[in-house]
Design a protein around this motif. Structure first.
Motif, mmCIF file in Angstrom:
data_model
loop_
_atom_site.group_PDB
_atom_site.id
_atom_site.type_symbol
_atom_site.label_atom_id
_atom_site.label_comp_id
_atom_site.label_asym_id
_atom_site.label_seq_id
_atom_site.Cartn_x
_atom_site.Cartn_y
_atom_site.Cartn_z
ATOM 1 N N UNK A 1 0.888 -1.500 0.011
ATOM 2 C CA UNK A 1 0.043 -0.142 -0.286
ATOM 3 C C UNK A 1 0.956 1.244 -0.119
ATOM 4 N N UNK A 2 1.920 1.272 0.891
ATOM 5 C CA UNK A 2 2.753 2.335 0.588
ATOM 6 C C UNK A 2 3.379 2.554 -0.403
ATOM 7 N N UNK A 3 3.767 1.693 -1.099
ATOM 8 C CA UNK A 3 4.570 1.826 -2.634
ATOM 9 C C UNK A 3 3.468 2.280 -3.608
ATOM 10 N N UNK A 4 2.160 1.871 -3.667
ATOM 11 C CA UNK A 4 1.325 2.432 -4.456
ATOM 12 C C UNK A 4 1.148 4.076 -4.231
ATOM 13 N N UNK A 5 0.831 4.317 -2.950
ATOM 14 C CA UNK A 5 0.771 5.778 -2.686
ATOM 15 C C UNK A 5 1.839 6.791 -3.011
ATOM 16 N N UNK A 6 3.216 6.071 -2.655
ATOM 17 C CA UNK A 6 4.477 6.806 -3.208
ATOM 18 C C UNK A 6 4.616 6.997 -4.668
ATOM 19 N N UNK A 7 4.086 5.854 -5.468
ATOM 20 C CA UNK A 7 4.078 5.981 -7.011
ATOM 21 C C UNK A 7 3.373 7.002 -7.411
ATOM 22 N N UNK B 1 -5.813 -6.485 -2.018
ATOM 23 C CA UNK B 1 -5.193 -6.299 -0.459
ATOM 24 C C UNK B 1 -4.312 -5.084 -0.536
ATOM 25 N N UNK B 2 -3.474 -4.592 -1.700
ATOM 26 C CA UNK B 2 -2.826 -3.282 -1.807
ATOM 27 C C UNK B 2 -3.751 -2.372 -1.520
ATOM 28 N N UNK B 3 -4.958 -2.463 -2.303
ATOM 29 C CA UNK B 3 -5.838 -1.036 -2.148
ATOM 30 C C UNK B 3 -6.365 -0.865 -0.953
ATOM 31 N N UNK B 4 -6.718 -2.045 -0.317
ATOM 32 C CA UNK B 4 -7.464 -2.175 0.988
ATOM 33 C C UNK B 4 -6.492 -1.361 2.284
ATOM 34 N N UNK B 5 -5.039 -1.918 1.850
ATOM 35 C CA UNK B 5 -4.183 -0.993 2.934
ATOM 36 C C UNK B 5 -4.225 0.329 2.562
ATOM 37 N N UNK B 6 -4.239 0.678 1.330
ATOM 38 C CA UNK B 6 -4.364 2.096 0.908
ATOM 39 C C UNK B 6 -5.307 2.961 1.559
ATOM 40 N N UNK B 7 -6.352 2.270 1.635
ATOM 41 C CA UNK B 7 -7.607 2.857 2.177
ATOM 42 C C UNK B 7 -7.580 3.128 3.736
ATOM 43 N N UNK B 8 -6.746 2.084 4.291
ATOM 44 C CA UNK B 8 -6.705 2.414 5.616
ATOM 45 C C UNK B 8 -5.565 3.098 6.000
ATOM 46 N N UNK B 9 -4.377 3.265 5.292
ATOM 47 C CA UNK B 9 -3.176 4.114 5.849
ATOM 48 C C UNK B 9 -2.984 5.238 5.308
ATOM 49 N N UNK B 10 -3.773 5.749 4.021
ATOM 50 C CA UNK B 10 -3.581 6.973 3.333
ATOM 51 C C UNK B 10 -3.735 8.315 4.190
ATOM 52 N N UNK B 11 -4.907 8.253 5.113
ATOM 53 C CA UNK B 11 -5.149 9.490 5.905
ATOM 54 C C UNK B 11 -3.816 9.975 6.891
ATOM 55 N N UNK B 12 -3.213 8.810 7.165
ATOM 56 C CA UNK B 12 -1.818 9.045 7.946
ATOM 57 C C UNK B 12 -0.437 9.092 7.432
ATOM 58 N N UNK B 13 -0.398 8.211 6.191
ATOM 59 C CA UNK B 13 0.700 8.006 5.499
ATOM 60 C C UNK B 13 0.697 9.031 4.521
ATOM 61 N N UNK B 14 -0.218 9.273 3.609
ATOM 62 C CA UNK B 14 -0.175 10.391 2.502
ATOM 63 C C UNK B 14 -1.308 10.987 2.356
ATOM 64 N N UNK B 15 -1.411 11.987 3.555
ATOM 65 C CA UNK B 15 -2.683 12.991 3.568
ATOM 66 C C UNK B 15 -2.563 13.888 2.373
ATOM 67 N N UNK B 16 -1.311 14.128 1.816
ATOM 68 C CA UNK B 16 -0.981 15.188 0.453
ATOM 69 C C UNK B 16 -1.994 14.648 -0.703
#
Length: 742
Positions: A521-527, A555-570
């Motif tokens: 999930x982090x790698x998707x957001x960082x891409x 599974x990666x998208x599910x983790x994106x949904x969970x962590x995006x507000x804290x990991x990649x709010x931008x």
């Protein structure tokens, strides 16, 4: 097996010069191909069959040298003229006297700490010319070397060397030798073979370097005794010369034939591992295990005998300190069916300025077949990479997740030979943060529509591709073999820019962190962050954003949904579409085990071993488990599905039941979804008849998220795992369009 580094600083005869040798058993006439004929005659009894050779023990040794202040001795000069006389004529040979040193390296990064830690011996080299200082004159010349080490004794080598100018940087060159170890009954030396791997900067061009590694395999009927036992790790060697660095990887390899659809001949993978040698003698122990350092892949014509061309890739740590995968091509020499068991290859590295690599060479020497009499049955691989000149390197970007490191145009194909229409693509390299807090390089692809500026940026989380580097989406888009291309094309057709992560470990780190959802999930957001920095894509920060994925991508998208507000709010995601989701990993283990895709349990084990090396999960594998995982790490998903139906139970791979492996159940639970509720709308789709991922886990996830206050739209979809994916993707893209509308 052992590796060697020799650095020759030319003080009196001109600028800096360096040579690299690799010595191994060479008893057959086929290995004289391309070597002056006088070398074969000088080798004499080396052409006898293995059965006639005296009983001998082989050892490997590694060392570096600097040129000494000693003048060449009369004995060395006489020996040089004796061996090189037929080609020298009246010319004066180029002679170098050297001191040999062992070197120390860091145990974690294997970068050299002390290049001359302890003086271990002396060496001498002479060549017939051209002078290595004249890098504009390529050609083949003769070489003769003598080395004396306390743990080895005295050995001589004779053969041919080749000078290859480096066109991207005038004044620098590569100098490679293939020398035969001369039999010396008086000293108990039976035979051997020498190759070199050298980077030259004889004119001392600013921002470039000179360096080399010598690796020797010596067979003797008797060995000098030594009481010295000081160990060190000679994995990656970085020499600091003229203010720049030249990097070497000197490793033992584990060769294994593999299946590769892109190779029309015989494909082989050599897993590279760092090894330890003794500080006082530079000798390697015969049996040892080392830390994984990289991978070499080669493709050769089927049934190759004698001299043949080969191509492939090598993955090691590059000059900038990050893992890089580089194309290689060159020549190998193998024995005739009745000759030696040794194969030696010299491969040129394709320059990659985005990775900080100006050029380089890879040499390998080792057994040509499992029945080889070479001790250890493993080749030694030496990698020398010449970095881009300091003035040509790009300024390093700030070290934070999502930083774009490099980008270059990618000729994406919708099918082999069919260009992807209506879009431009770039292969990007960017930073992401792993689960231990470290920044790691990840690769991916950014695609934008040609017709008009993009109206949104969508992160596409790809489904399972495989564990081998060539399976990464960016590689498969270039080859026209990406099975998700229709989905990517559908998003482009809607006017969206698409960022696709290759995920950690596919083309970068040693192994892919398969289904370690938070890392994916982090790698998707960082891409997506990296895509915004790609100026040629013209993606502003005001574009609406969303993420979609199915299967592993679900599974990666599910983790994106969970962590995006804290990991990649931008990124301010508007919506996330999740399909065929990997929701509960322990439940999935039970569900898949014994079924037609039970190899996915081995994929999962490999992913968690890669992400959590400090947990030592691999210690629970059986010998068969190690073999299966090693093989599967070189497969794409279609190859694994076709070749591993016999794998029916994960219990066959481990010493205890998988979920009883110490710490594994906890890690699997920790990487299961449901601990945090998404704050953006989520579409969750799953088939009740999915044979790969349990439907009950998906419904439980939907309930957990909803009970925690999330906006979840759960929709059952008909079909098995694959056919349901086709329908789910089309529903997802229509749903995303509603949320991405202005």
């Amino acid at each position: 097996m052992n590796t060697v580094g020799i650095e020759l600083h030319r003080r009196r005869r001109g600028p800096l010069a360096v040579l690299t040798l690799v010595v191994g058993v060479a008893l057959g006439p086929a290995l004289t191909t391309g070597v002056p004929s006088y070398a074969a005659s000088a080798a004499g009894t080396t052409t006898s069959s293995p059965a006639a050779a005296p009983r001998a023990e082989g050892r490997w040794v590694s060392f570096r040298t600097t040129e000494s202040d000693r003048e060449p001795t009369a004995a060395h000069t006489a020996a040089c003229r004796e061996h090189l006389g037929p080609v020298l004529g009246q010319a004066v040979p180029i002679q170098l006297e050297a001191d040999l040193f062992s070197f120390t390296t860091g145990r974690r990064d294997a970068v050299v700490r002390d290049e001359t830690a302890r003086r271990v011996g002396r060496g001498y080299l002479c060549t017939s010319g051209p002078d290595p200082a004249d890098t504009a004159d390529p050609g083949t010349n003769a070489g003769y070397a003598v080395v004396r080490l306390p743990g080895v004794g005295r050995v001589e080598a004779l053969g041919g060397c080749e000078l290859i100018p480096e066109p991207s940087q005038p004044g620098t060159a590569f100098f490679n030798c293939r020398l035969r170890l001369l039999p010396d009954p008086a000293h108990g030396v039976v035979g051997g073979f020498v190759t070199s791997n050298s980077v030259l900067n004889p004119a001392q061009v600013p921002g470039n370097a000179t360096g080399s590694i010598w690796t020797a395999y010596v067979e003797r009927t008797a060995w000098p005794t030594s009481r010295h036992r000081s160990p060190h790790v000679p994995g990656l060697v970085a020499g600091d010369v003229s203010g720049a660095r030249v990097t070497f990887a000197s490793t033992r390899g584990h060769p294994r034939p593999v299946t590769d659809a892109s190779c029309t001949g015989t494909a082989e993978r050599v897993r590279l591992t760092r090894v330890q040698s003794r500080l006082r003698t530079s000798l390697f122990p015969v049996r040892q295990r080392g830390h994984r350092a990289g991978v070499l892949r080669l493709c050769a014509p089927a049934g190759s005998i004698g001299t043949f061309e080969t191509t492939g890739t090598v993955r090691v740590t590059g000059p900038l300190g990050d893992p890089v995968t580089l194309p290689v091509s060159g020549t190998c020499r193998t024995p005739s069916p009745h000759g030696s068991d040794v194969r030696a290859c010299t491969l040129e590295v394709t320059p990659d300025p985005t990775a900080g690599v100006q050029g380089g060479f890879v040499t390998t020497i080792g057994p040509d077949r499992p029945a080889s009499r070479v001790t250890g049955h493993r080749p030694v691989v030496t990698v020398a990479l010449l970095p881009v000149a300091a003035g040509q390197q790009r300024a390093r970007a700030p070290r934070r997740p999502g930083t774009l490191l490099s980008a270059h145009r990618l000729a994406a194909q919708s099918a082999p030979g069919v260009p992807l229409a209506g879009a431009r693509a770039w292969r990007v390299r960017y930073l992401s943060r792993d689960l231990h807090g470290a920044l790691v390089p990840v690769t991916g692809t950014v695609l934008v529509p040609d017709a008009a500026p993009a109206t949104a940026l969508v992160g596409f989380a790809a489904g399972t591709q495989g564990l081998a580097d060539r399976c990464a989406v960016s590689h498969q888009l270039a080859a026209g073999t990406e099975y998700e291309i229709a989905n990517i094309g559908a998003l482009l057709a809607r006017g969206y820019a698409v960022a696709v992560s290759d995920y950690p470990g596919l083309g970068t780190r040693p192994e892919h962190t398969y289904v370690v959802g938070e890392a994916l999930g982090r790698s998707v957001l960082d891409s997506m962050r990296a895509a915004r920095q790609l100026r040629r894509a013209h993606l502003g920060t005001d574009l609406p954003t969303a993420v979609t994925g199915y299967s592993e991508g679900g599974g990666a998208a599910g983790w994106v949904a969970q962590i995006a507000p804290a990991y990649a709010p931008d990124l301010a995601l508007r919506a996330v579409a999740v399909g065929g989701v990997v929701a509960d990993l322990p439940a999935t283990f039970h569900y898949v085990d014994g079924g037609p895709v039970s190899f996915l349990t081995a994929y999962t084990l490999s992913g968690f071993i890669a992400e959590y090396p400090h947990r030592h999960l691999g210690r629970s594998l059986t010998p068969r488990g190690h073999r299966v995982l090693d093989d599967l790490r070189d497969t794409c998903i279609d190859e694994a599905a076709a070749h591993y139906p016999p794998l029916t139970r994960a219990r066959e791979l481990t010493r205890v039941p998988v979920l009883q492996i110490s710490g594994l159940r906890h890690l699997l639970r920790h990487q299961s979804l449901g601990r945090t509720a998404p704050t953006m709308p989520v579409l969750l789709q799953h088939s009740p008849t999915d044979e790969v991922l349990p439907y009950a886990a998906a419904t439980a996830l939907a309930t957990t998220w909803t009970d925690a206050g999330a906006d979840v739209d759960f929709r059952p979809v008909a079909g098995d795992h694959v056919t349901a994916g086709f329908a789910a993707d089309q529903v997802a893209y229509a749903w995303l369009a509603e949320h991405l509308a202005p």
